[in-house]
Scaffold this motif. Structure first.
Motif, mmCIF file in Angstrom:
data_model
loop_
_atom_site.group_PDB
_atom_site.id
_atom_site.type_symbol
_atom_site.label_atom_id
_atom_site.label_comp_id
_atom_site.label_asym_id
_atom_site.label_seq_id
_atom_site.Cartn_x
_atom_site.Cartn_y
_atom_site.Cartn_z
ATOM 1 N N GLY A 138 -1.870 3.490 -23.625
ATOM 2 C CA GLY A 138 -3.442 3.315 -23.991
ATOM 3 C C GLY A 138 -3.958 3.658 -22.476
ATOM 4 N N TRP A 139 -3.115 2.969 -21.481
ATOM 5 C CA TRP A 139 -3.860 3.159 -19.947
ATOM 6 C C TRP A 139 -3.453 4.685 -19.532
ATOM 7 N N GLY A 140 -2.529 5.169 -20.142
ATOM 8 C CA GLY A 140 -2.226 6.592 -19.782
ATOM 9 C C GLY A 140 -3.160 7.521 -20.267
ATOM 10 N N VAL A 141 -3.907 7.300 -21.675
ATOM 11 C CA VAL A 141 -4.653 7.967 -22.316
ATOM 12 C C VAL A 141 -6.072 7.723 -21.553
ATOM 13 N N ALA A 142 -6.350 6.785 -21.150
ATOM 14 C CA ALA A 142 -7.677 6.481 -20.468
ATOM 15 C C ALA A 142 -7.663 7.228 -19.284
ATOM 16 N N LEU A 143 -6.592 7.268 -18.277
ATOM 17 C CA LEU A 143 -6.350 7.852 -17.390
ATOM 18 C C LEU A 143 -6.678 9.503 -17.381
ATOM 19 N N GLY A 144 -5.949 10.018 -18.536
ATOM 20 C CA GLY A 144 -5.936 11.346 -18.969
ATOM 21 C C GLY A 144 -7.619 11.830 -19.092
ATOM 22 N N LEU A 145 -8.179 10.713 -19.763
ATOM 23 C CA LEU A 145 -9.791 11.378 -20.284
ATOM 24 C C LEU A 145 -10.386 11.334 -18.840
ATOM 25 N N LEU A 146 -10.276 10.344 -18.292
ATOM 26 C CA LEU A 146 -10.839 10.277 -16.938
ATOM 27 C C LEU A 146 -10.719 11.423 -16.036
ATOM 28 N N ASN A 147 -9.306 12.135 -16.044
ATOM 29 C CA ASN A 147 -9.123 13.185 -15.175
ATOM 30 C C ASN A 147 -10.139 14.453 -15.821
ATOM 31 N N CYS A 148 -10.006 14.355 -17.155
ATOM 32 C CA CYS A 148 -10.831 15.658 -17.825
ATOM 33 C C CYS A 148 -12.095 15.425 -17.494
ATOM 34 N N PHE A 149 -12.843 14.203 -17.572
ATOM 35 C CA PHE A 149 -14.488 14.165 -17.540
ATOM 36 C C PHE A 149 -14.745 14.377 -16.107
ATOM 37 N N PRO A 195 0.819 -1.211 -0.100
ATOM 38 C CA PRO A 195 -0.170 -0.121 -0.042
ATOM 39 C C PRO A 195 0.782 1.194 -0.242
ATOM 40 N N ILE A 196 1.964 1.130 0.630
ATOM 41 C CA ILE A 196 2.927 2.387 1.010
ATOM 42 C C ILE A 196 3.378 2.660 -0.745
ATOM 43 N N PHE A 197 3.934 1.439 -1.328
ATOM 44 C CA PHE A 197 4.372 1.888 -2.808
ATOM 45 C C PHE A 197 3.704 2.351 -3.624
ATOM 46 N N ALA A 198 2.092 1.576 -3.392
ATOM 47 C CA ALA A 198 1.186 2.059 -4.526
ATOM 48 C C ALA A 198 0.803 3.472 -4.193
ATOM 49 N N GLY A 199 0.595 4.122 -3.003
ATOM 50 C CA GLY A 199 0.062 5.277 -2.757
ATOM 51 C C GLY A 199 1.049 6.340 -3.145
ATOM 52 N N MET A 200 2.446 5.887 -2.927
ATOM 53 C CA MET A 200 3.555 6.977 -3.382
ATOM 54 C C MET A 200 3.812 6.688 -4.677
ATOM 55 N N ASN A 201 4.028 5.914 -5.235
ATOM 56 C CA ASN A 201 4.240 5.755 -6.977
ATOM 57 C C ASN A 201 3.079 6.440 -7.710
ATOM 58 N N ALA A 202 1.945 6.102 -7.181
ATOM 59 C CA ALA A 202 0.701 6.489 -8.002
ATOM 60 C C ALA A 202 0.779 8.102 -7.755
ATOM 61 N N LEU A 203 0.936 8.592 -6.809
ATOM 62 C CA LEU A 203 1.025 10.102 -6.572
ATOM 63 C C LEU A 203 1.840 10.772 -7.348
ATOM 64 N N GLN A 204 3.163 10.154 -7.359
ATOM 65 C CA GLN A 204 4.206 10.816 -7.966
ATOM 66 C C GLN A 204 4.041 11.001 -9.636
ATOM 67 N N GLU A 205 3.527 9.744 -10.001
ATOM 68 C CA GLU A 205 3.356 9.600 -11.597
ATOM 69 C C GLU A 205 2.000 10.364 -12.154
ATOM 70 N N GLU A 206 1.131 10.387 -11.300
ATOM 71 C CA GLU A 206 -0.290 11.153 -11.432
ATOM 72 C C GLU A 206 0.039 12.583 -11.492
ATOM 73 N N ILE A 207 0.921 13.247 -10.318
ATOM 74 C CA ILE A 207 1.178 14.766 -10.607
ATOM 75 C C ILE A 207 2.071 14.942 -11.948
ATOM 76 N N GLU A 208 2.885 14.191 -12.053
ATOM 77 C CA GLU A 208 3.924 14.107 -13.238
ATOM 78 C C GLU A 208 3.090 14.543 -14.786
ATOM 79 N N TYR A 209 2.162 13.225 -14.850
ATOM 80 C CA TYR A 209 1.614 13.043 -16.072
ATOM 81 C C TYR A 209 0.065 13.823 -16.150
ATOM 82 N N ARG A 210 -1.014 13.320 -15.140
ATOM 83 C CA ARG A 210 -2.118 14.032 -15.324
ATOM 84 C C ARG A 210 -2.122 15.301 -14.758
ATOM 85 N N GLY A 211 -1.079 15.775 -13.893
ATOM 86 C CA GLY A 211 -0.817 17.040 -13.424
ATOM 87 C C GLY A 211 0.000 17.853 -14.287
ATOM 88 N N VAL A 212 1.180 17.930 -14.070
ATOM 89 C CA VAL A 212 2.103 18.941 -14.840
ATOM 90 C C VAL A 212 1.977 18.760 -16.483
#
Length: 246
Positions: A204-215, A129-146
């Motif tokens: 493909g998964w990154g595109v799906a997450l980006g669309l989910l973010n926008c919607f 859970p620690i790995f999942a929470g931290m790694n997901a946060l870092q990558e979401e900020i980098e790609y779906r954030g910045v």
């Protein structure tokens, strides 16, 4: 390119700065294929987080920056109903877990370089859970954030401090596709999954997450889906490590 960044900054300082940070990151990542400075070897974590730190600092000091930064972590004004969003997120979670299991089997449980890296980071199931929470946060900020923020055309309503995004526009589709491909390329050599098949899956998964973010109007749901994915990766890594010992 520089003129475009200058125009973007004059129109919207937040996305202009994010666009500059994104451009510099892409340039630096390209250089890393042929040159690796000693600073990166000595401080790999700091090097990987530099652009995120710069983006957060810029967002805090720029006009509308705090609203943009805050929007990364909320469920904003959705374009579709909440029920549809929750069902879509649940379906994406299920598809992601199944795809990771299938890729692991397809690769013969040979997960590549990332197996050794994650084995060292995830010693027990309690660490997943620690790995999942931290790694997901870092990558979401980098790609779906910045990255996504740098590419989207964002407007601000005087009566609403939340950024307004048209998820059906060609700009949104391009932004989601572009950040998704960057996400896939970042996982090509040492990601989970990796290789050509991993590039296709993660893009493909990154595109799906980006669309989910926008919607959904924020990063909350894409972050939750990402946590589920990283938890599954942690489980697969430990399962393979246990099988190797047995």
């Amino acid at each position: 390119m520089l003129f475009g960044l200058e125009s973007r900054y004059l129109f919207d300082p937040v996305t202009g700065i994010f666009a500059l940070i994104l451009a510099l990151k892409v340039m630096v990542d390209s250089l890393m294929w042929i040159w690796e400075p000693s600073f990166k070897r000595e401080h790999p974590v700091l090097f990987d987080y530099l652009h995120i730190i710069a983006a957060v600092v810029a967002a805090i000091v720029l006009p509308h920056g705090k609203q943009a930064l805050f929007s990364w972590f909320i469920l904003g004004e959705p374009v579709v109903g909440y029920t549809e969003l929750y069902l879509l997120s649940a379906g994406l979670c299920g598809t992601t877990v199944a795809a990771l299991e299938l890729w692991s089997r397809y690769s013969g449980r040979q997960h590549g370089v990332i197996q050794e890296i994650l084995e060292a980071a995830i010693a027990t199931r309690a660490m997943i859970p620690i790995f999942a929470g931290m790694n997901a946060l870092q990558e979401e900020i980098e790609y779906r954030g910045v990255t996504l923020s740098a590419l989207l055309h964002v407007t601000y309503s005087p009566s609403n401090e939340k950024p307004l995004i048209d998820p059906y526009s060609s700009n949104t589709m391009f932004a989601c596709a572009f950040q998704g491909v960057l996400f896939g390329l970042d996982h090509y050599l040492s990601g989970f999954p990796s290789g050509v098949s991993g590039l296709v899956l993660t893009s493909g998964w990154g595109v799906a997450l980006g669309l989910l973010n926008c919607f959904s109007g924020g990063m909350l749901l894409s972050y939750m889906v990402h946590v589920v994915a990283d938890a599954m990766i942690g489980f697969l890594v430990l399962r393979h490590a246990k099988q190797q010992k047995d």
